[in-house]
Write a protein that holds these residues in place. Structure first.
Motif, PDB file in Angstrom:
ATOM      1  N   ALA A  20      31.609 -16.508  16.403  1.00  0.00           N
ATOM      2  CA  ALA A  20      30.946 -16.392  17.714  1.00  0.00           C
ATOM      3  C   ALA A  20      30.433 -15.808  18.269  1.00  0.00           C
ATOM      4  CB  ALA A  20      32.627 -16.251  19.448  1.00  0.00           C
ATOM      5  N   LEU A  21      30.940 -14.641  17.148  1.00  0.00           N
ATOM      6  CA  LEU A  21      30.752 -12.961  17.558  1.00  0.00           C
ATOM      7  C   LEU A  21      28.929 -13.427  16.285  1.00  0.00           C
ATOM      8  CD1 LEU A  21      33.789 -11.141  16.083  1.00  0.00           C
ATOM      9  CD2 LEU A  21      32.336 -10.397  18.779  1.00  0.00           C
ATOM     10  N   ILE A  22      28.560 -13.860  15.488  1.00  0.00           N
ATOM     11  CA  ILE A  22      28.160 -14.054  14.705  1.00  0.00           C
ATOM     12  C   ILE A  22      26.317 -14.880  15.611  1.00  0.00           C
ATOM     13  CG2 ILE A  22      26.358 -15.035  12.866  1.00  0.00           C
ATOM     14  CD1 ILE A  22      29.096 -13.990  11.429  1.00  0.00           C
ATOM     15  N   ALA A  23      27.397 -15.754  17.014  1.00  0.00           N
ATOM     16  CA  ALA A  23      26.106 -16.432  16.989  1.00  0.00           C
ATOM     17  C   ALA A  23      25.604 -16.254  17.824  1.00  0.00           C
ATOM     18  CB  ALA A  23      27.125 -17.736  18.086  1.00  0.00           C
ATOM     19  N   LEU A  52      35.727 -10.711  23.543  1.00  0.00           N
ATOM     20  CA  LEU A  52      36.864 -10.448  23.160  1.00  0.00           C
ATOM     21  C   LEU A  52      37.822 -10.140  23.510  1.00  0.00           C
ATOM     22  CD1 LEU A  52      37.853 -11.952  20.098  1.00  0.00           C
ATOM     23  CD2 LEU A  52      36.785  -9.543  19.740  1.00  0.00           C
ATOM     24  N   GLN A  53      38.747 -10.035  23.764  1.00  0.00           N
ATOM     25  CA  GLN A  53      39.786  -9.124  24.201  1.00  0.00           C
ATOM     26  C   GLN A  53      41.059  -8.352  23.586  1.00  0.00           C
ATOM     27  OE1 GLN A  53      40.489  -8.601  27.808  1.00  0.00           O
ATOM     28  NE2 GLN A  53      38.624  -9.681  27.558  1.00  0.00           N
ATOM     29  N   LYS A  54      40.140  -8.288  22.475  1.00  0.00           N
ATOM     30  CA  LYS A  54      40.999  -7.579  21.125  1.00  0.00           C
ATOM     31  C   LYS A  54      39.991  -6.296  20.906  1.00  0.00           C
ATOM     32  CE  LYS A  54      42.155 -11.595  18.767  1.00  0.00           C
ATOM     33  NZ  LYS A  54      42.355 -12.638  17.470  1.00  0.00           N
ATOM     34  N   VAL A  55      40.769  -4.980  20.172  1.00  0.00           N
ATOM     35  CA  VAL A  55      39.728  -3.397  19.359  1.00  0.00           C
ATOM     36  C   VAL A  55      39.445  -4.083  18.348  1.00  0.00           C
ATOM     37  CG1 VAL A  55      40.119  -1.352  19.139  1.00  0.00           C
ATOM     38  CG2 VAL A  55      41.202  -2.715  20.809  1.00  0.00           C
ATOM     39  N   ILE A  56      38.119  -4.305  18.409  1.00  0.00           N
ATOM     40  CA  ILE A  56      37.992  -4.411  16.651  1.00  0.00           C
ATOM     41  C   ILE A  56      37.080  -3.764  16.622  1.00  0.00           C
ATOM     42  CG2 ILE A  56      38.299  -7.489  16.585  1.00  0.00           C
ATOM     43  CD1 ILE A  56      35.219  -7.535  17.308  1.00  0.00           C
ATOM     44  N   SER A  57      36.824  -4.021  14.828  1.00  0.00           N
ATOM     45  CA  SER A  57      35.780  -2.574  14.010  1.00  0.00           C
ATOM     46  C   SER A  57      35.538  -3.248  13.003  1.00  0.00           C
ATOM     47  CB  SER A  57      36.605  -1.591  13.494  1.00  0.00           C
ATOM     48  OG  SER A  57      37.591  -2.191  12.554  1.00  0.00           O
ATOM     49  N   ILE A 107      26.924  -2.157  16.807  1.00  0.00           N
ATOM     50  CA  ILE A 107      26.769  -3.188  16.747  1.00  0.00           C
ATOM     51  C   ILE A 107      28.194  -3.839  17.536  1.00  0.00           C
ATOM     52  CG2 ILE A 107      25.639  -4.941  15.452  1.00  0.00           C
ATOM     53  CD1 ILE A 107      24.240  -3.018  14.007  1.00  0.00           C
ATOM     54  N   ILE A 108      29.450  -4.131  16.371  1.00  0.00           N
ATOM     55  CA  ILE A 108      30.490  -5.208  16.943  1.00  0.00           C
ATOM     56  C   ILE A 108      30.789  -5.017  17.753  1.00  0.00           C
ATOM     57  CG2 ILE A 108      32.640  -5.519  15.625  1.00  0.00           C
ATOM     58  CD1 ILE A 108      31.633  -4.511  12.803  1.00  0.00           C
ATOM     59  N   LYS A 109      31.384  -4.031  18.224  1.00  0.00           N
ATOM     60  CA  LYS A 109      31.249  -3.862  20.047  1.00  0.00           C
ATOM     61  C   LYS A 109      30.579  -4.051  20.823  1.00  0.00           C
ATOM     62  CE  LYS A 109      32.938   0.013  23.011  1.00  0.00           C
ATOM     63  NZ  LYS A 109      32.888   1.463  23.418  1.00  0.00           N
ATOM     64  N   ASP A 110      29.006  -4.063  20.226  1.00  0.00           N
ATOM     65  CA  ASP A 110      28.276  -4.785  22.115  1.00  0.00           C
ATOM     66  C   ASP A 110      28.462  -6.396  21.261  1.00  0.00           C
ATOM     67  OD1 ASP A 110      27.491  -2.111  22.431  1.00  0.00           O
ATOM     68  OD2 ASP A 110      25.753  -2.400  21.443  1.00  0.00           O
ATOM     69  N   LEU A 111      28.740  -7.067  20.593  1.00  0.00           N
ATOM     70  CA  LEU A 111      28.698  -8.399  20.307  1.00  0.00           C
ATOM     71  C   LEU A 111      30.345  -8.318  21.031  1.00  0.00           C
ATOM     72  CD1 LEU A 111      27.594  -8.943  16.397  1.00  0.00           C
ATOM     73  CD2 LEU A 111      26.235  -9.079  18.776  1.00  0.00           C
ATOM     74  N   ALA A 112      31.028  -7.961  20.636  1.00  0.00           N
ATOM     75  CA  ALA A 112      32.240  -7.921  20.956  1.00  0.00           C
ATOM     76  C   ALA A 112      32.521  -7.847  22.953  1.00  0.00           C
ATOM     77  CB  ALA A 112      33.107  -7.335  20.547  1.00  0.00           C
ATOM     78  N   GLU A 113      31.792  -7.644  23.301  1.00  0.00           N
ATOM     79  CA  GLU A 113      31.715  -6.948  24.543  1.00  0.00           C
ATOM     80  C   GLU A 113      30.871  -8.908  24.913  1.00  0.00           C
ATOM     81  OE1 GLU A 113      29.635  -3.492  25.732  1.00  0.00           O
ATOM     82  OE2 GLU A 113      31.921  -2.773  25.360  1.00  0.00           O
TER      83      GLU A 113
END
Length: 300
Positions: free
Chosen positions: A122-125, A239-244, A229-235
């Motif tokens: 989903a993040l990559i999509a 996504l309800q997770k803190v990712i890096s 970049i990753i934080k923006d994709l998660a938003e």
């Protein structure tokens, strides 16, 4: 506070800020736990660094604070210390975990959230492939996940490190230690697409001719940029997770383990100096391990 403790504390604070996404107030509380330990060492003239402090010394400190604070405060301090030493183990600064024998309270080694394969998809999509940065970002995320790289290893990856015909890339990890990591055909495809359609049109700055992933100015990306970049994709996907970036590395190891890979192979691919570091992944999903037992043990 000695230079040694201060140096590792600052690095730990950056980890809490960037990779765990904690607030400045929470980071201050975690730091206070470490400062209490350092004060104990100074008071008792104990000359031990974050890398050499022993289980015995930590235990002595715990005994002392137990007589000074209530159970809730004691639990919080122990939790803070476990987090700090877990960080040192994960970063390969220490081979052993000096909190191992401290059982009360039962605080597990906290790992960042792990992504399901559907969440990675989903993040990559949602990457906008109509922009030059989109093709680069897709290639980067595919590489992070499929090769289990640290963010520092990703941004410093060289074109001369790519051995696509052999199915490997050469990764330079901590202490300039090199390792060869297998790379899948999909990731090869996305890196090649980025190289051939985006990177070869950039005006590359001197000194970065061999750097694979570049920013729009033709220079090496920063760690902070990859985090953003990753934080923006998660938003974008809610996504309800803190990712890096490190979340992709944890997911890489976890998914390999869940699908039957042995720890020694995972250790080699992650570039852990000690298998003790890799063994932490055995604690990741006890529910999964229980399911394995129930499915495959003859006396289930």
């Amino acid at each position: 506070m000695s230079a040694s403790w201060l140096s590792y504390l600052k690095e730990y604070q950056n980890y809490l800020r960037l990779e765990r996404g904690l607030s400045e107030n929470t980071i201050a509380n975690y730091s206070f736990d470490i400062e209490k330990l350092v004060a104990f060492l100074v008071t008792n003239s104990i000359q031990e660094s974050p890398l050499t402090i022993s289980e015995v010394t930590v235990q002595q400190f715990i005994y002392e604070i137990a007589s000074q604070v209530n159970a809730r405060s004691q639990a919080r301090i122990i939790s803070g210390l476990k987090s700090f030493f877990t960080f040192l183990v994960f970063e390969d600064y220490r081979k052993d975990f000096p909190m191992e024998l401290i059982e009360v309270p039962k605080v597990g080694r906290k790992l960042p959230d792990t992504l399901a394969t559907s969440e990675i998809d989903a993040l990559i999509a949602v990457i906008d492939l109509s922009t030059p940065e989109g093709e680069r970002n897709r290639a980067m995320l595919e590489t992070l996940y499929s090769c289990g790289l640290r963010v520092s290893e990703l941004i410093s990856l060289k074109i001369s490190d790519l051995f696509f015909e052999e199915g490997f890339i050469k990764v330079t990890g901590k202490g300039n230690k090199e390792r060869f990591v297998p790379i899948g055909s999909n990731t090869v495809k996305y890196i090649s697409l980025y190289q051939n359609t985006i990177r070869n049109h950039l005006k590359i700055q001197k000194g970065f001719e061999d750097t694979l992933f570049l920013n729009r100015r033709g220079k090496q990306l920063t760690r902070a940029m990859v985090f953003t970049i990753i934080k923006d994709l998660a938003e974008k996907i809610g996504l309800q997770k803190v990712i890096s970036p490190h979340t992709f590395r944890h997911s890489f190891a976890t998914h390999l383990l869940e699908n039957g890979a042995d720890l020694r192979s995972i250790q080699l691919m992650l570039g852990h100096e000690s298998i003790t570091t890799t063994e932490v992944y055995m604690h990741l999903d006890r529910k999964f391990l229980a399911e394995v037992l129930n499915s495959f043990h003859p006396r289930k």
